[in-house]
Scaffold this motif. Structure first.
Motif, PDB file in Angstrom:
ATOM      1  N   PHE A 224      26.237  61.953  65.023  1.00 55.85           N
ATOM      2  CA  PHE A 224      26.261  63.410  65.160  1.00 55.85           C
ATOM      3  C   PHE A 224      27.689  63.911  65.376  1.00 55.85           C
ATOM      4  O   PHE A 224      28.123  64.905  64.773  1.00 55.85           O
ATOM      5  N   LEU A 335      21.090  65.331  74.091  1.00 59.74           N
ATOM      6  CA  LEU A 335      21.506  63.949  73.832  1.00 59.74           C
ATOM      7  C   LEU A 335      22.397  63.388  74.934  1.00 59.74           C
ATOM      8  O   LEU A 335      22.796  62.224  74.868  1.00 59.74           O
ATOM      9  N   ARG A 397      17.874  61.636  65.669  1.00 56.96           N
ATOM     10  CA  ARG A 397      18.370  62.499  66.751  1.00 56.96           C
ATOM     11  C   ARG A 397      17.213  63.117  67.525  1.00 56.96           C
ATOM     12  O   ARG A 397      17.225  63.172  68.763  1.00 56.96           O
TER      13      ARG A 397
END
Length: 440
Positions: A224, A335, A397
């Motif tokens: 990411f 995250l 993700r």
């Protein structure tokens, strides 16, 4: 009228008081964020440096920012959010004045390096503090409001800076320094420490040892960050190469200021509606669409030869930016494990700083050796690659975010250390930027 009140309540209601102090500081700081917007023009016109030398100086700003975000992320977890923010803002204000007074290339380069270090050290602390005080269910709204403030200030600053530059470039540096100091005063008087520290921690509240190894092994997060790095390289061309391209087209610094202000104006009038537009939609699809739109906008710059045409390109890539920002921010929040929140913020901000170092250097080299068309069409191609990357990596993700997601309770600012209850410590295992927008 009732509909307007309902919309306003849904958009801005119920957010913590500390958030609004941070929001106010952001707005004031961005109202004076003159320097980076006009740095390329200042270096090439007022100081007489070449485009390659200007790119080098702006790149050193990015190098300093990379150091700043890394150190700032560590200090945010170990030292605290508030002292890190105060130190970063005071240092940035001092170096802003020093850069404005510097004359030789080496002094300008050193000033840009140190200014980037202090200015960007604040990003991880600010991001972590936002996550600390805003509940997870309200973060999309909070980040959109903060991004709205950034761009309201940016839109005003771009126009005012164009006028101020004609009166004297030193004024840009002085006003930027003053607004940075005002932000530091708001934090000093109105914002308390938001980090919750366990008294039983053997390191005195520091993040666990091996934090960098944990982040280095987090492939989902690093993919990411890498996609964001490539997107930032494209986006930051609006600071480094776009003003030079418009200058080559015979347009004045004031015209550039007015054109680039369209970016902030569109976000000011449209960003608050974006959360409702994208709510419930796949974040990976939103991010992929944002990358395509942004790439198209920058790609069309290859054909621009008048102020109105440059303005259209700015409006197009701004639409991509508006879609990208809130999804990016909420993903970083989800995250990031709570105990490593500052360092995850630092690593994500590091992608912006690496792009800040690479974008002007690569942009200058491509422009000088292959021409403007290659530079801008290359930006469009990168946007398409990023879109594919988001579509491929998106499911992993979301699985990671689901694993880390848990009910989280925001903490009020504290001045003393206190240990969270075991249930709270377990529930806080979730964790975004600037903004993200260009460094300032």
């Amino acid at each position: 009228m009732r509909t307007v009140r309902s919309w306003f309540r849904d958009t801005a209601g119920g957010l913590p008081r500390t958030f609004w102090y941070l929001w106010t500081g952001t707005l004031i700081n961005r109202l004076g964020s003159f320097v980076l917007v006009f740095l390329a023009i200042y270096l090439t016109q007022a100081r007489g440096f070449s485009a390659a030398q200007a790119g080098l100086v702006i790149g050193l700003w990015g190098v300093g920012g990379a150091v700043g975000t890394t150190v700032g992320g560590t200090l945010t977890d170990r030292w605290g959010r508030r002292p890190t923010l105060l130190t970063a803002h005071l240092g940035a204000a001092t170096m802003m004045v020093a850069l404005g007074l510097a004359r030789p290339l080496w002094a300008v380069a050193l000033g840009a390096l140190l200014l980037g270090t202090f200015a960007e050290a604040a990003r991880p602390a600010f991001g972590a503090m936002m996550i600390d005080v805003v509940p997870a269910k309200d973060r999309l709204r909070a980040f959109s409001l903060n991004y709205w403030a950034i761009n309201l200030g940016f839109a005003c600053a771009a126009v005012l800076a164009g006028l101020a530059a004609e009166a004297g470039y030193l004024l840009l540096f002085l006003v930027d320094a003053v607004t940075t100091l005002v932000t530091a005063l708001i934090i000093f008087f109105r914002v308390g420490e938001t980090r919750t520290v366990a008294v039983t921690a053997p390191t005195g509240g520091a993040a666990p040892r091996g934090a960098l190894r944990t982040i280095a092994a987090d492939r989902v997060f690093l993919v990411f960050v890498t996609l964001n790095l490539f997107g930032a390289v494209v986006f930051l061309q609006h600071i480094s190469m776009l003003p030079i391209a418009m200058s080559d087209a015979g347009l004045s610094p004031a015209t550039y200021g007015s054109v680039i202000a369209l970016n902030g104006v569109l976000i000011v009038f449209g960003q608050l509606f974006v959360p409702r537009l994208i709510r419930g939609r796949s974040r990976s699809h939103v991010l992929a669409l944002a990358a395509v739109v942004m790439g198209v906008g920058f790609g069309l710059t290859a054909f621009a030869d008048a102020a109105w045409f440059f303005g259209i390109t700015v409006l197009i890539w701004t639409l991509g930016e508006m879609l990208n920002s809130p999804s990016n921010a909420t993903l970083i929040a989800e995250l990031s494990p709570a105990e490593l929140r500052g360092r995850y913020q630092g690593v994500f901000s590091l992608s912006w700083q690496l792009a800040g170092a690479a974008a002007p250097i690569l942009g200058g080299l491509v422009r000088e050796r292959a021409g403007d068309s290659t530079l801008w069409l290359g930006c469009a191609a990168i946007g398409l690659v990023i879109a594919v990357g988001h579509l491929i990596s998106g499911p992993a993700r979301e699985r990671r975010a689901t694993q880390l997601r848990a009910p989280a309770t925001p903490v009020e600012p504290v001045t003393a250390r206190r240990a969270p209850a075991p249930e709270a410590a377990e529930a806080a295992a979730i964790a975004p930027a600037e903004p993200v927008r260009a460094p300032s």
